[in-house]
Design a protein around this motif. Structure first.
Motif, PDB file in Angstrom:
ATOM      1  N   MET A  19      -9.039  -5.324 -13.342  1.00 21.87           N
ATOM      2  CA  MET A  19      -8.941  -6.261 -12.244  1.00 21.87           C
ATOM      3  C   MET A  19      -9.803  -7.434 -12.429  1.00 21.87           C
ATOM      4  N   ASP A  20     -10.728  -7.560 -12.941  1.00 18.49           N
ATOM      5  CA  ASP A  20     -11.619  -8.953 -13.121  1.00 18.49           C
ATOM      6  C   ASP A  20     -10.567  -9.908 -13.935  1.00 18.49           C
ATOM      7  N   ASN A  21      -9.750  -9.540 -14.812  1.00 18.29           N
ATOM      8  CA  ASN A  21      -8.989 -10.327 -15.413  1.00 18.29           C
ATOM      9  C   ASN A  21      -7.749 -10.988 -14.695  1.00 18.29           C
ATOM     10  N   ILE A  22      -7.376 -10.013 -13.942  1.00 23.20           N
ATOM     11  CA  ILE A  22      -6.336 -10.433 -12.792  1.00 23.20           C
ATOM     12  C   ILE A  22      -6.749 -11.533 -11.996  1.00 23.20           C
ATOM     13  N   GLU A  38       1.483  -8.986  -7.426  1.00 26.48           N
ATOM     14  CA  GLU A  38       2.118  -8.003  -7.990  1.00 26.48           C
ATOM     15  C   GLU A  38       1.377  -7.035  -9.004  1.00 26.48           C
ATOM     16  N   GLN A  39       0.458  -7.861  -9.608  1.00 21.54           N
ATOM     17  CA  GLN A  39      -0.596  -7.023 -10.687  1.00 21.54           C
ATOM     18  C   GLN A  39      -1.611  -6.219  -9.885  1.00 21.54           C
ATOM     19  N   LEU A  40      -2.244  -6.888  -8.864  1.00 20.89           N
ATOM     20  CA  LEU A  40      -3.026  -6.134  -8.037  1.00 20.89           C
ATOM     21  C   LEU A  40      -2.690  -4.999  -7.257  1.00 20.89           C
ATOM     22  N   ASP A  41      -1.414  -5.015  -6.636  1.00 19.27           N
ATOM     23  CA  ASP A  41      -0.871  -4.083  -6.043  1.00 19.27           C
ATOM     24  C   ASP A  41      -0.411  -2.964  -6.980  1.00 19.27           C
ATOM     25  N   GLU A  42       0.149  -3.297  -8.046  1.00 19.95           N
ATOM     26  CA  GLU A  42       0.592  -2.141  -9.266  1.00 19.95           C
ATOM     27  C   GLU A  42      -0.718  -1.390  -9.578  1.00 19.95           C
ATOM     28  N   LEU A  43      -1.920  -1.906 -10.033  1.00 22.71           N
ATOM     29  CA  LEU A  43      -2.974  -1.448 -10.107  1.00 22.71           C
ATOM     30  C   LEU A  43      -3.694  -0.708  -8.875  1.00 22.71           C
ATOM     31  N   LEU A  44      -3.634  -0.894  -7.782  1.00 25.43           N
ATOM     32  CA  LEU A  44      -3.806  -0.132  -6.753  1.00 25.43           C
ATOM     33  C   LEU A  44      -3.041   0.911  -6.536  1.00 25.43           C
ATOM     34  N   GLN A  45      -1.721   0.636  -6.576  1.00 24.31           N
ATOM     35  CA  GLN A  45      -1.082   2.157  -6.540  1.00 24.31           C
ATOM     36  C   GLN A  45      -1.225   3.009  -7.750  1.00 24.31           C
ATOM     37  N   ILE A  75     -15.188  -0.086  -7.178  1.00 23.28           N
ATOM     38  CA  ILE A  75     -14.365  -1.048  -7.794  1.00 23.28           C
ATOM     39  C   ILE A  75     -12.782  -0.947  -6.696  1.00 23.28           C
ATOM     40  N   THR A  76     -12.634   0.107  -6.029  1.00 20.63           N
ATOM     41  CA  THR A  76     -11.375   0.355  -5.443  1.00 20.63           C
ATOM     42  C   THR A  76     -11.520  -0.499  -4.183  1.00 20.63           C
ATOM     43  N   SER A  77     -12.726  -0.674  -3.434  1.00 21.11           N
ATOM     44  CA  SER A  77     -13.022  -1.511  -2.322  1.00 21.11           C
ATOM     45  C   SER A  77     -12.664  -3.027  -2.596  1.00 21.11           C
ATOM     46  N   LYS A  78     -13.194  -3.241  -3.754  1.00 20.55           N
ATOM     47  CA  LYS A  78     -12.754  -4.678  -4.169  1.00 20.55           C
ATOM     48  C   LYS A  78     -11.162  -4.828  -4.617  1.00 20.55           C
ATOM     49  N   LEU A  79     -10.701  -3.886  -5.176  1.00 20.55           N
ATOM     50  CA  LEU A  79      -9.172  -3.947  -5.599  1.00 20.55           C
ATOM     51  C   LEU A  79      -8.460  -3.938  -4.283  1.00 20.55           C
ATOM     52  N   LEU A  80      -8.786  -3.242  -3.190  1.00 20.00           N
ATOM     53  CA  LEU A  80      -8.154  -3.517  -1.852  1.00 20.00           C
ATOM     54  C   LEU A  80      -8.296  -4.752  -1.102  1.00 20.00           C
ATOM     55  N   TYR A  81      -9.610  -5.192  -1.373  1.00 23.39           N
ATOM     56  CA  TYR A  81      -9.827  -6.840  -0.910  1.00 23.39           C
ATOM     57  C   TYR A  81      -8.990  -7.815  -1.742  1.00 23.39           C
ATOM     58  N   PHE A  82      -9.101  -7.817  -2.804  1.00 21.92           N
ATOM     59  CA  PHE A  82      -8.251  -8.946  -3.668  1.00 21.92           C
ATOM     60  C   PHE A  82      -6.788  -8.808  -3.665  1.00 21.92           C
ATOM     61  N   THR A  83      -6.270  -7.589  -3.298  1.00 17.38           N
ATOM     62  CA  THR A  83      -4.807  -7.232  -3.364  1.00 17.38           C
ATOM     63  C   THR A  83      -4.550  -7.800  -1.947  1.00 17.38           C
ATOM     64  N   GLY A  84      -5.276  -7.598  -0.803  1.00 19.20           N
ATOM     65  CA  GLY A  84      -5.080  -8.107   0.529  1.00 19.20           C
ATOM     66  C   GLY A  84      -4.991  -9.613   0.494  1.00 19.20           C
ATOM     67  N   LEU A  85      -6.133 -10.263  -0.172  1.00 21.76           N
ATOM     68  CA  LEU A  85      -6.305 -11.729  -0.235  1.00 21.76           C
ATOM     69  C   LEU A  85      -5.124 -12.367  -0.912  1.00 21.76           C
ATOM     70  N   ALA A  86      -4.460 -11.691  -2.060  1.00 19.57           N
ATOM     71  CA  ALA A  86      -3.238 -12.414  -2.780  1.00 19.57           C
ATOM     72  C   ALA A  86      -2.156 -12.058  -1.638  1.00 19.57           C
TER      73      ALA A  86
END
Length: 164
Positions: A19-22, A38-45, A75-86
């Motif tokens: 996640m940090d690298n993306i 694309e990458q964050l959404d795939e990771l979130l899925q 980690i999941t909460s941040k992944l949700l946030y960054f997916t939304g941001l993108a």
């Protein structure tokens, strides 16, 4: 993109690093919103699938309140946030449905923050509020944060059932 597993659990340091690298490569350094989304959404899925799979294997029981699951939800909460941001940087201003979806991701992100009332989470909560304000133009944004880890996991589980 594969996520490493260890003893049938996600390898959280590996997930955090991915996640940090993306975020670093596609948001912080040189914004490439479509690639980031694309990458964050795939990771979130994959995280959502993993969480559902864990619950299914444990006869519908939520995970225990342990340090592992606290870190998982952090980690999941941040992944949700960054997916939304993108995603928010890709949608048209007049796309009401897409904006509603992104705002939902932001609210779920806030609801998935374990120990949300601790000082070290204030910055993320503040960023979530600002992001919602930018999308809907409201000055006051009320976020519902979880009271405990169990509430975080329940909120995420509800989301995962609609996300895949």
């Amino acid at each position: 993109m594969t996520i490493e597993m260890k003893n049938e659990l996600l390898n959280l340091p590996s997930l955090q690093l991915k996640m940090d690298n993306i975020v670093f490569d596609n948001i912080d350094t040189k914004p490439n919103w479509s690639k980031a989304y694309e990458q964050l959404d795939e990771l979130l899925q994959k995280v959502a699938f993993n969480f559902n799979n864990y619950i299914e294997k444990n006869n519908g029981e939520m995970p225990p309140s342990t340090t592992y699951w606290t870190l998982y939800m952090d980690i999941t909460s941040k992944l949700l946030y960054f997916t939304g941001l993108a995603h928010s940087n890709l949608i048209a201003e007049d796309d009401v449905d897409a904006r509603a979806h992104v705002i939902e991701l932001y609210h779920i992100s806030a609801g998935c923050i374990p120990n949300a009332l601790l000082e070290n989470n204030e910055e993320l909560i503040s960023e979530i509020k600002k992001s919602i304000q930018q999308l809907n133009g409201q000055q006051k944004v009320d976020l519902q944060v979880a009271e405990n880890l169990e509430n975080c996991m329940e909120k995420f589980y509800t989301f995962t059932k609609t996300y895949q």
